[in-house]
Structure formats: C-alpha cells, structure tokens
Scaffold this motif. Structure first.
Motif, PDB file in Angstrom:
ATOM      1  N   GLY A  75       4.366 -18.044  11.255  1.00  0.00           N
ATOM      2  CA  GLY A  75       4.299 -17.708   9.835  1.00  0.00           C
ATOM      3  C   GLY A  75       5.643 -17.469   9.173  1.00  0.00           C
ATOM      4  O   GLY A  75       5.818 -17.751   7.986  1.00  0.00           O
ATOM      5  N   LYS A  76       6.630 -16.960   9.932  1.00  0.00           N
ATOM      6  CA  LYS A  76       7.917 -16.630   9.309  1.00  0.00           C
ATOM      7  C   LYS A  76       8.713 -17.858   8.887  1.00  0.00           C
ATOM      8  O   LYS A  76       9.714 -17.729   8.187  1.00  0.00           O
ATOM      9  CB  LYS A  76       8.740 -15.757  10.253  1.00  0.00           C
ATOM     10  N   PHE A  77       8.273 -19.043   9.314  1.00  0.00           N
ATOM     11  CA  PHE A  77       8.942 -20.243   8.831  1.00  0.00           C
ATOM     12  C   PHE A  77       8.802 -20.344   7.312  1.00  0.00           C
ATOM     13  O   PHE A  77       9.679 -20.877   6.638  1.00  0.00           O
ATOM     14  CB  PHE A  77       8.364 -21.489   9.506  1.00  0.00           C
ATOM     15  N   THR A 215       9.459  -5.683   6.911  1.00  0.00           N
ATOM     16  CA  THR A 215       9.157  -4.579   6.005  1.00  0.00           C
ATOM     17  C   THR A 215       7.654  -4.302   6.019  1.00  0.00           C
ATOM     18  O   THR A 215       6.849  -5.211   6.185  1.00  0.00           O
ATOM     19  CB  THR A 215       9.591  -4.943   4.571  1.00  0.00           C
ATOM     20  N   SER A 216       7.284  -3.034   5.848  1.00  0.00           N
ATOM     21  CA  SER A 216       5.870  -2.664   5.850  1.00  0.00           C
ATOM     22  C   SER A 216       5.127  -3.338   4.702  1.00  0.00           C
ATOM     23  O   SER A 216       5.729  -3.744   3.699  1.00  0.00           O
ATOM     24  CB  SER A 216       5.725  -1.141   5.717  1.00  0.00           C
ATOM     25  N   LEU A 217       3.816  -3.443   4.849  1.00  0.00           N
ATOM     26  CA  LEU A 217       2.993  -3.977   3.775  1.00  0.00           C
ATOM     27  C   LEU A 217       3.088  -3.057   2.561  1.00  0.00           C
ATOM     28  O   LEU A 217       3.436  -1.880   2.687  1.00  0.00           O
ATOM     29  CB  LEU A 217       1.541  -4.073   4.244  1.00  0.00           C
ATOM     30  N   PRO A 218       2.773  -3.571   1.373  1.00  0.00           N
ATOM     31  CA  PRO A 218       2.820  -2.739   0.157  1.00  0.00           C
ATOM     32  C   PRO A 218       1.953  -1.492   0.300  1.00  0.00           C
ATOM     33  O   PRO A 218       0.950  -1.501   1.038  1.00  0.00           O
ATOM     34  CB  PRO A 218       2.272  -3.671  -0.926  1.00  0.00           C
ATOM     35  N   LYS A 246       4.366  -8.414   7.903  1.00  0.00           N
ATOM     36  CA  LYS A 246       3.772  -9.681   7.491  1.00  0.00           C
ATOM     37  C   LYS A 246       4.711 -10.822   7.858  1.00  0.00           C
ATOM     38  O   LYS A 246       5.933 -10.707   7.735  1.00  0.00           O
ATOM     39  CB  LYS A 246       3.516  -9.673   5.978  1.00  0.00           C
ATOM     40  N   ALA A 247       4.133 -11.941   8.295  1.00  0.00           N
ATOM     41  CA  ALA A 247       4.892 -13.156   8.608  1.00  0.00           C
ATOM     42  C   ALA A 247       4.176 -14.314   7.931  1.00  0.00           C
ATOM     43  O   ALA A 247       3.084 -14.696   8.364  1.00  0.00           O
ATOM     44  CB  ALA A 247       4.990 -13.375  10.112  1.00  0.00           C
ATOM     45  N   GLY A 248       4.772 -14.858   6.874  1.00  0.00           N
ATOM     46  CA  GLY A 248       4.085 -15.883   6.104  1.00  0.00           C
ATOM     47  C   GLY A 248       2.817 -15.295   5.528  1.00  0.00           C
ATOM     48  O   GLY A 248       2.825 -14.212   4.942  1.00  0.00           O
ATOM     49  N   PRO A 249       1.665 -15.946   5.719  1.00  0.00           N
ATOM     50  CA  PRO A 249       0.416 -15.403   5.195  1.00  0.00           C
ATOM     51  C   PRO A 249      -0.288 -14.434   6.146  1.00  0.00           C
ATOM     52  O   PRO A 249      -1.317 -13.863   5.802  1.00  0.00           O
ATOM     53  CB  PRO A 249      -0.441 -16.664   5.008  1.00  0.00           C
ATOM     54  N   THR A 250       0.274 -14.237   7.342  1.00  0.00           N
ATOM     55  CA  THR A 250      -0.395 -13.442   8.363  1.00  0.00           C
ATOM     56  C   THR A 250       0.111 -11.998   8.375  1.00  0.00           C
ATOM     57  O   THR A 250       1.314 -11.755   8.452  1.00  0.00           O
ATOM     58  CB  THR A 250      -0.187 -14.052   9.763  1.00  0.00           C
ATOM     59  N   THR A 286      -5.768 -11.568   9.618  1.00  0.00           N
ATOM     60  CA  THR A 286      -4.945 -10.426  10.015  1.00  0.00           C
ATOM     61  C   THR A 286      -5.103 -10.131  11.508  1.00  0.00           C
ATOM     62  O   THR A 286      -6.207 -10.170  12.054  1.00  0.00           O
ATOM     63  CB  THR A 286      -5.334  -9.165   9.211  1.00  0.00           C
ATOM     64  N   SER A 287      -3.984  -9.824  12.150  1.00  0.00           N
ATOM     65  CA  SER A 287      -3.996  -9.405  13.555  1.00  0.00           C
ATOM     66  C   SER A 287      -4.039  -7.879  13.577  1.00  0.00           C
ATOM     67  O   SER A 287      -3.130  -7.218  13.075  1.00  0.00           O
ATOM     68  CB  SER A 287      -2.747  -9.915  14.279  1.00  0.00           C
ATOM     69  N   VAL A 288      -5.114  -7.309  14.140  1.00  0.00           N
ATOM     70  CA  VAL A 288      -5.303  -5.859  14.168  1.00  0.00           C
ATOM     71  C   VAL A 288      -5.303  -5.369  15.614  1.00  0.00           C
ATOM     72  O   VAL A 288      -6.107  -5.815  16.434  1.00  0.00           O
ATOM     73  CB  VAL A 288      -6.633  -5.452  13.484  1.00  0.00           C
ATOM     74  N   THR A 289      -4.392  -4.454  15.919  1.00  0.00           N
ATOM     75  CA  THR A 289      -4.309  -3.855  17.253  1.00  0.00           C
ATOM     76  C   THR A 289      -4.521  -2.353  17.114  1.00  0.00           C
ATOM     77  O   THR A 289      -3.753  -1.683  16.414  1.00  0.00           O
ATOM     78  CB  THR A 289      -2.941  -4.133  17.902  1.00  0.00           C
ATOM     79  N   ILE A 290      -5.549  -1.831  17.775  1.00  0.00           N
ATOM     80  CA  ILE A 290      -5.892  -0.413  17.653  1.00  0.00           C
ATOM     81  C   ILE A 290      -5.891   0.235  19.039  1.00  0.00           C
ATOM     82  O   ILE A 290      -6.584  -0.216  19.957  1.00  0.00           O
ATOM     83  CB  ILE A 290      -7.272  -0.227  16.994  1.00  0.00           C
ATOM     84  N   HIS A 291      -5.095   1.290  19.172  1.00  0.00           N
ATOM     85  CA  HIS A 291      -5.056   2.077  20.412  1.00  0.00           C
ATOM     86  C   HIS A 291      -5.890   3.340  20.195  1.00  0.00           C
ATOM     87  O   HIS A 291      -5.828   3.951  19.125  1.00  0.00           O
ATOM     88  CB  HIS A 291      -3.614   2.440  20.765  1.00  0.00           C
ATOM     89  N   VAL A 292      -6.683   3.722  21.163  1.00  0.00           N
ATOM     90  CA  VAL A 292      -7.582   4.863  21.036  1.00  0.00           C
ATOM     91  C   VAL A 292      -7.112   6.024  21.904  1.00  0.00           C
ATOM     92  O   VAL A 292      -6.765   5.838  23.078  1.00  0.00           O
ATOM     93  CB  VAL A 292      -9.023   4.461  21.428  1.00  0.00           C
ATOM     94  N   GLU A 293      -7.086   7.232  21.319  1.00  0.00           N
ATOM     95  CA  GLU A 293      -6.762   8.451  22.051  1.00  0.00           C
ATOM     96  C   GLU A 293      -7.778   9.535  21.693  1.00  0.00           C
ATOM     97  O   GLU A 293      -8.321   9.534  20.574  1.00  0.00           O
ATOM     98  CB  GLU A 293      -5.347   8.947  21.719  1.00  0.00           C
TER      99      GLU A 293
END
Length: 305
Positions: A75-77, A215-218, A246-250, A286-293
């Motif tokens: 995406g960063k291309f 940079t973080s999302l808005p 964010k990288a390109g549209p992702t 969107t790529s979502v990674t969630i760690h549980v504690e």
C-alpha cells in the motif's frame, strides 16, 4: 488484478490520455503565439502526465497481495507516488518562475492571444471532468495516488483560468487600447500559476508523506475504533496500547483489551473476531490485531502507547 485495482487503473488511464492531448495542444499554441504562460501550462500538464504515469504504476503495484518480502502489503507505494509527484510539481514551479521573471523584465509581444485563451478554456473544461471522475473513484477506493492525481488536475483548472484571464486581458485590451503595452500580463499570470503549483505541492506532500512516517489515523477514526470496542462492556473493561497507521488504502490497527478474567479462551477469541468484523465493516480491508489480557480492577496497568 482485483476489481478495485481495475477501477483505479481505468480512471488513471483517462488522466494519462487527457494530459497527453493537452500537453501537445498547449505546446503548439504556446510556441506559435509566443506565450510563456501557455508554455508554462504545457510544462504543468507535462508534470501532470508524468504524475499520472507514476500513479498508474503505484496503483498496480499497491494492488498486489502481501508476500514474503512485503508481509504488510504494498500500500505504501501509493504514498510514495504522491510524494514523488509533489517533488515534480516543485521542479515545474521553479522552471516557470525562472522563465516568467525573465519575460517580465523583457516582455515580448503576444500574437493571436485569443488562441491561447481558447486552449486554456478547453483545458479547464477537460480537467474539471477528469478530476471529478478521479476524486469520485479516489473516495470510493480510498486511494492516495488517485487523490493526488485528481488534485494535480484540479490545480491545472485554476491555473488555466488564470492564464486565460491574462491572455483575454491582452487580447481585449489590445483592441480597446492599441497603444498600451499589456504584454507584461502574460508572465505575471505565469507567476501566479507557479505560486498555485507550489501550494498544491505542499498540500500533497503533507497528505502523502504522513503515512510514510506511520502517523496515527485521524482522531475521529481512532474514536470510532474505541467506541466499537467499548460497546462490548462489561466483557471489555479497558483498551490499552491502541496503535494505528495507514499504508495506501489499508489501515493497520493493533490494541490490547482487558477483559473479564472469567471469560474462556473461546469466548475471548469470539469477542475479538466480532470487534474486528465490525471495524472492517466501516473500514474495509483493515488489518486488526487484538491482544487479550485479564482485568483485575485497580491492579490493571494504565493505558500505554
């Protein structure tokens, strides 16, 4: 090639064709009538053409799936494309300023200024139509490269209008006041073109380079993400270490959620799946990674970044 990538490349192909035609027309008319402002517009359109070709390459490359060397995708291309396009715009602006200042010190007569005004009017009309199409597809596909190309063409609309106004003034003024030298208005209009181009380059650099720096999302997007997680209270007690980019549209989202320690592994896994699905409904791809504690009340660690 996916359907979205095909839509992007088809839109950019229109931009390539229109810019190629306009460059040729502006060069022929500009050289024929000796107008530096029309020639500067031809240079501007040439930069737009190069930018469109870069965007075409970037969109096709960004559309490739993740691989071993690019596990987060390509995406960063698209962001890289936008940054390169901004540098090209600055180079064009520097040339236009140099040539315009030279002509301003030594104005040269403009022959058949009406021709120049006519080609500028045609250029503005074509670029309004093409940029509108690009903006629409860019919004629908969340494409930085298409948005950059659309802004190039929309800037060309404004600069074409400025050059058309200068040439029209020379043309009409020559008929009403034949003894008044108005040829200085041509390089003056070209300087105005250069200033607008620099402004466009700055805005484009900010938009495209921010994602290259991860940079973080808005804030409004991160607020939406937090809401999608906290609506699952009391199962979810706290959100920690939310990181976005964010990288390109992702979009890439990582977070840690503190949950009721009585939940089973299966229940917590299902919860994270539901959160991910809801986020992707709003932001597809969107790529979502969630760690549980586990959450232990006041002993739980505060949120960290």
């Amino acid at each position: 090639m996916t359907g979205i990538t095909k839509r992007k490349t088809a839109a950019i192909a229109i931009s390539v064709c229109s810019n190629s035609t306009l460059v040729l027309m502006k060069l022929i008319v500009g050289i024929t009538i000796g107008s530096v402002s029309v020639i500067s517009e031809a240079i501007h359109s040439s930069v737009d053409l190069v930018a469109a070709l870069i965007a075409f390459w970037a969109v096709k490359t960004a559309g490739k799936p993740a691989d071993r060397n690019h596990p987060f995708g390509h995406g960063k291309f698209e962001n890289l494309s936008g940054t390169v396009e901004a540098l090209l715009i600055l180079a064009a602006a520097a040339w236009i300023l140099f040539e315009s200042l030279r002509k301003l010190r030594h104005p040269e007569p403009i022959e058949i200024a009406g021709w120049g005004a006519a080609v500028m009017l045609l250029s503005a009309a074509v670029n309004i139509a093409v940029s509108t199409t690009l903006f629409k597809v860019a919004k629908e596909t969340d494409s930085v490269a298409l948005e950059a190309d659309a802004w190039h063409l929309r800037t060309d609309v404004y600069t074409s209008a400025g050059v058309m106004a200068g040439l029209s003034a020379i043309w009409i003024g020559g008929m009403l006041f034949p003894h008044v030298n108005l040829n200085w208005m041509d390089p003056a209009a070209a300087i105005g073109v250069a200033v607008l181009i620099v402004k466009a380059a700055y805005d484009l650099t900010v938009r495209s380079a921010r994602d290259l720096l991860d940079t973080s999302l808005p804030p409004e997007e991160e607020l939406f993400i937090r809401r999608e997680v906290t609506i699952h209270a009391p199962s979810v007690r706290q959100v920690n270490r939310l990181r976005t980019r964010k990288a390109g549209p992702t979009r890439f989202i990582e977070m840690t959620i503190l949950i009721d320690p009585e939940m089973t592994v299966g229940e917590s896994h299902k919860l994270t799946e539901v959160i991910g699905i809801n986020i992707r409904k709003h932001y597809p791809g969107t790529s979502v990674t969630i760690h549980v504690e586990p959450w232990y009340g006041s002993t739980s660690p505060p949120e960290q970044f």
